[in-house]
Scaffold this motif. Structure first.
Motif, mmCIF file in Angstrom:
data_model
loop_
_atom_site.group_PDB
_atom_site.id
_atom_site.type_symbol
_atom_site.label_atom_id
_atom_site.label_comp_id
_atom_site.label_asym_id
_atom_site.label_seq_id
_atom_site.Cartn_x
_atom_site.Cartn_y
_atom_site.Cartn_z
ATOM 1 N N MET A 94 11.711 16.886 -12.706
ATOM 2 C CA MET A 94 10.508 16.085 -12.490
ATOM 3 C C MET A 94 10.327 15.769 -11.007
ATOM 4 S SD MET A 94 9.291 12.631 -14.525
ATOM 5 C CE MET A 94 10.948 12.491 -15.142
ATOM 6 N N PHE A 95 9.095 15.969 -10.523
ATOM 7 C CA PHE A 95 8.740 15.631 -9.152
ATOM 8 C C PHE A 95 8.326 14.165 -9.056
ATOM 9 C CE2 PHE A 95 7.873 20.243 -9.151
ATOM 10 C CZ PHE A 95 8.434 20.630 -7.942
ATOM 11 N N ALA A 96 8.425 13.615 -7.858
ATOM 12 C CA ALA A 96 7.892 12.286 -7.566
ATOM 13 C C ALA A 96 7.747 12.148 -6.055
ATOM 14 C CB ALA A 96 8.812 11.179 -8.089
ATOM 15 N N GLU A 97 6.698 11.442 -5.636
ATOM 16 C CA GLU A 97 6.550 11.073 -4.229
ATOM 17 C C GLU A 97 7.156 9.684 -4.060
ATOM 18 O OE1 GLU A 97 2.394 13.333 -3.044
ATOM 19 O OE2 GLU A 97 2.322 11.301 -3.825
ATOM 20 N N ILE A 98 8.032 9.556 -3.076
ATOM 21 C CA ILE A 98 8.772 8.301 -2.905
ATOM 22 C C ILE A 98 8.594 7.801 -1.476
ATOM 23 C CG2 ILE A 98 11.048 7.236 -2.983
ATOM 24 C CD1 ILE A 98 11.865 9.320 -5.064
ATOM 25 N N TYR A 99 8.168 6.560 -1.346
ATOM 26 C CA TYR A 99 8.019 5.962 -0.017
ATOM 27 C C TYR A 99 9.355 5.919 0.708
ATOM 28 C CZ TYR A 99 3.252 4.360 -0.869
ATOM 29 O OH TYR A 99 1.901 4.320 -1.117
ATOM 30 N N ASP A 100 9.300 6.188 2.003
ATOM 31 C CA ASP A 100 10.488 6.051 2.851
ATOM 32 C C ASP A 100 10.321 4.790 3.694
ATOM 33 O OD1 ASP A 100 12.604 6.150 4.542
ATOM 34 O OD2 ASP A 100 12.190 8.144 5.350
ATOM 35 N N PRO A 101 10.893 3.660 3.272
ATOM 36 C CA PRO A 101 10.704 2.409 3.995
ATOM 37 C C PRO A 101 11.388 2.393 5.359
ATOM 38 C CG PRO A 101 12.354 2.133 2.296
ATOM 39 C CD PRO A 101 11.790 3.505 2.111
ATOM 40 N N TYR A 102 12.252 3.374 5.592
ATOM 41 C CA TYR A 102 12.908 3.458 6.901
ATOM 42 C C TYR A 102 11.955 4.021 7.954
ATOM 43 C CZ TYR A 102 16.943 2.680 3.958
ATOM 44 O OH TYR A 102 17.812 2.138 3.036
ATOM 45 N N ARG A 103 10.847 4.622 7.493
ATOM 46 C CA ARG A 103 9.815 5.114 8.401
ATOM 47 C C ARG A 103 8.562 4.252 8.361
ATOM 48 N NH1 ARG A 103 8.237 10.836 6.817
ATOM 49 N NH2 ARG A 103 9.198 10.377 4.802
ATOM 50 N N HIS B 192 4.311 -1.652 3.580
ATOM 51 C CA HIS B 192 3.914 -1.766 2.178
ATOM 52 C C HIS B 192 4.666 -2.906 1.497
ATOM 53 C CE1 HIS B 192 1.518 1.704 2.656
ATOM 54 N NE2 HIS B 192 2.511 2.572 2.682
ATOM 55 N N ALA B 193 3.944 -3.974 1.163
ATOM 56 C CA ALA B 193 4.568 -5.129 0.513
ATOM 57 C C ALA B 193 4.551 -5.008 -1.002
ATOM 58 C CB ALA B 193 3.835 -6.405 0.920
ATOM 59 N N PHE B 194 3.692 -4.141 -1.556
ATOM 60 C CA PHE B 194 3.597 -3.929 -2.982
ATOM 61 C C PHE B 194 3.397 -5.226 -3.748
ATOM 62 C CE2 PHE B 194 5.606 -0.062 -1.494
ATOM 63 C CZ PHE B 194 4.902 0.911 -2.179
ATOM 64 N N GLY B 195 2.443 -6.025 -3.247
ATOM 65 C CA GLY B 195 2.055 -7.229 -3.953
ATOM 66 C C GLY B 195 3.091 -8.322 -3.981
ATOM 67 N N GLY B 196 4.134 -8.177 -3.194
ATOM 68 C CA GLY B 196 5.172 -9.192 -3.178
ATOM 69 C C GLY B 196 6.068 -9.175 -4.405
ATOM 70 N N ILE B 197 5.946 -8.140 -5.242
ATOM 71 C CA ILE B 197 6.783 -8.036 -6.439
ATOM 72 C C ILE B 197 8.099 -7.380 -6.050
ATOM 73 C CG2 ILE B 197 6.957 -7.037 -8.758
ATOM 74 C CD1 ILE B 197 3.881 -7.071 -8.840
ATOM 75 N N LYS B 198 9.185 -8.118 -6.141
ATOM 76 C CA LYS B 198 10.466 -7.666 -5.597
ATOM 77 C C LYS B 198 10.969 -6.336 -6.168
ATOM 78 C CE LYS B 198 11.165 -10.794 -2.521
ATOM 79 N NZ LYS B 198 11.106 -10.390 -1.090
ATOM 80 N N PRO B 199 10.828 -6.082 -7.487
ATOM 81 C CA PRO B 199 11.294 -4.778 -7.975
ATOM 82 C C PRO B 199 10.511 -3.597 -7.395
ATOM 83 C CG PRO B 199 11.095 -6.319 -9.796
ATOM 84 C CD PRO B 199 10.462 -6.974 -8.601
ATOM 85 N N MET B 200 9.304 -3.874 -6.845
ATOM 86 C CA MET B 200 8.496 -2.806 -6.261
ATOM 87 C C MET B 200 8.765 -2.636 -4.769
ATOM 88 S SD MET B 200 6.753 -1.353 -8.638
ATOM 89 C CE MET B 200 5.558 -0.440 -7.661
ATOM 90 N N ASP B 201 9.637 -3.448 -4.214
ATOM 91 C CA ASP B 201 9.998 -3.313 -2.805
ATOM 92 C C ASP B 201 10.457 -1.876 -2.547
ATOM 93 O OD1 ASP B 201 12.281 -3.251 -0.672
ATOM 94 O OD2 ASP B 201 11.156 -5.072 -0.239
ATOM 95 N N PRO B 202 9.945 -1.225 -1.489
ATOM 96 C CA PRO B 202 10.270 0.188 -1.253
ATOM 97 C C PRO B 202 11.765 0.475 -1.156
ATOM 98 C CG PRO B 202 8.431 -0.476 0.133
ATOM 99 C CD PRO B 202 8.955 -1.724 -0.508
ATOM 100 N N PHE B 203 12.536 -0.455 -0.579
ATOM 101 C CA PHE B 203 13.982 -0.240 -0.478
ATOM 102 C C PHE B 203 14.617 -0.252 -1.868
ATOM 103 C CE2 PHE B 203 12.892 -1.862 3.737
ATOM 104 C CZ PHE B 203 13.566 -0.979 4.558
ATOM 105 N N VAL B 204 14.171 -1.195 -2.703
ATOM 106 C CA VAL B 204 14.700 -1.287 -4.070
ATOM 107 C C VAL B 204 14.309 -0.053 -4.870
ATOM 108 C CG1 VAL B 204 14.644 -2.592 -6.229
ATOM 109 C CG2 VAL B 204 14.654 -3.802 -4.030
#
Length: 223
Positions: free
Chosen positions: A111-120, A124-136
């Motif tokens: 399965m493919f997926a596009e994944i944010y690279d928070p190191y770059r 992106h705060a993703f609505g302040g929802i912690k499980p959606m944090d890019p690092f998490v």
């Protein structure tokens, strides 16, 4: 918790889902409400919501390509902490995809997926929802078995304005965890098919895809 498929723009659950998307994703990643009509009615696009006590608390969209025997996770949203939504969505999605592959007489290749690279990209705060944090999210997807496909990646903006969006990696979760490379031709075929819906392609994307013709295998690297 219920795993419910949405196939109609008039479904009340879809309104909740679209609002959740707007709260979590940046604007260029969210398709306008009315433009969802055809995707929802497309039998090849699978949009499901996690419903807890009548409320949409998570959602995932994905698709299965029988000819390539691969899937693509378009997005997964966890809208609330403490309910095990991420695990629920991942488990139900995998069960569905394995069933689709079995109906195709095959075992799912991956399965493919596009994944944010928070190191770059860090904005992106993703609505302040912690499980959606890019690092998490990146770490969770690594735990699930996703690996980064080793080539420079951009994708066309879903606003169809011809802009190239960077800051993401194209990743692949092989069913065989030991697999450490992927056919470049498969990646090219997949990207061409997946983004056929967007007529305005940035030149950087066109060059990226054309460049895959000169590659045989692409390494799958840890994320």
């Amino acid at each position: 918790m219920q795993y419910i498929r949405i196939q109609n723009i008039n479904d009340p659950l879809f309104k909740q889902m679209h609002q959740l998307m707007q709260e979590v994703f940046p604007p260029e990643e969210v398709l306008d409400f009315d433009l969802w009509k055809e995707p929802l009615e497309d039998p090849g696009i699978r949009v499901f919501v996690a419903v807890h006590e009548g409320k949409v608390v998570g959602t995932t969209e994905y698709r299965y390509y029988p000819d390539m025997n691969v899937a693509m996770t378009d997005f997964t949203i966890i809208g609330q902490e403490g309910l095990g939504i991420g695990r629920f969505l991942a488990r139900e999605r995998q069960k569905d995809l394995l069933s689709l592959a079995a109906q195709n007489g095959k075992e799912l290749y991956g399965m493919f997926a596009e994944i944010y690279d928070p190191y770059r990209v860090e904005e992106h705060a993703f609505g302040g929802i912690k499980p959606m944090d890019p690092f998490v999210r990146r770490e969770v997807l690594s735990h699930l078995g996703y690996k980064r496909i080793d080539f420079p990646y951009v994708h066309p903006s879903w606003q169809n304005d011809g802009e190239a969006v960077s800051g993401l990696d194209l990743c692949f979760m092989p069913s065989n965890e030991q697999q450490d490379e992927l056919e470049a031709a498969l990646v090219k075929t997949f990207l061409t098919r997946y983004y056929a819906v967007l007529p305005q392609k940035p030149q950087a994307w066109v060059e990226m895809v054309d460049g895959l013709s000169n590659r045989d295998k692409l390494a799958l690297l840890p994320i």
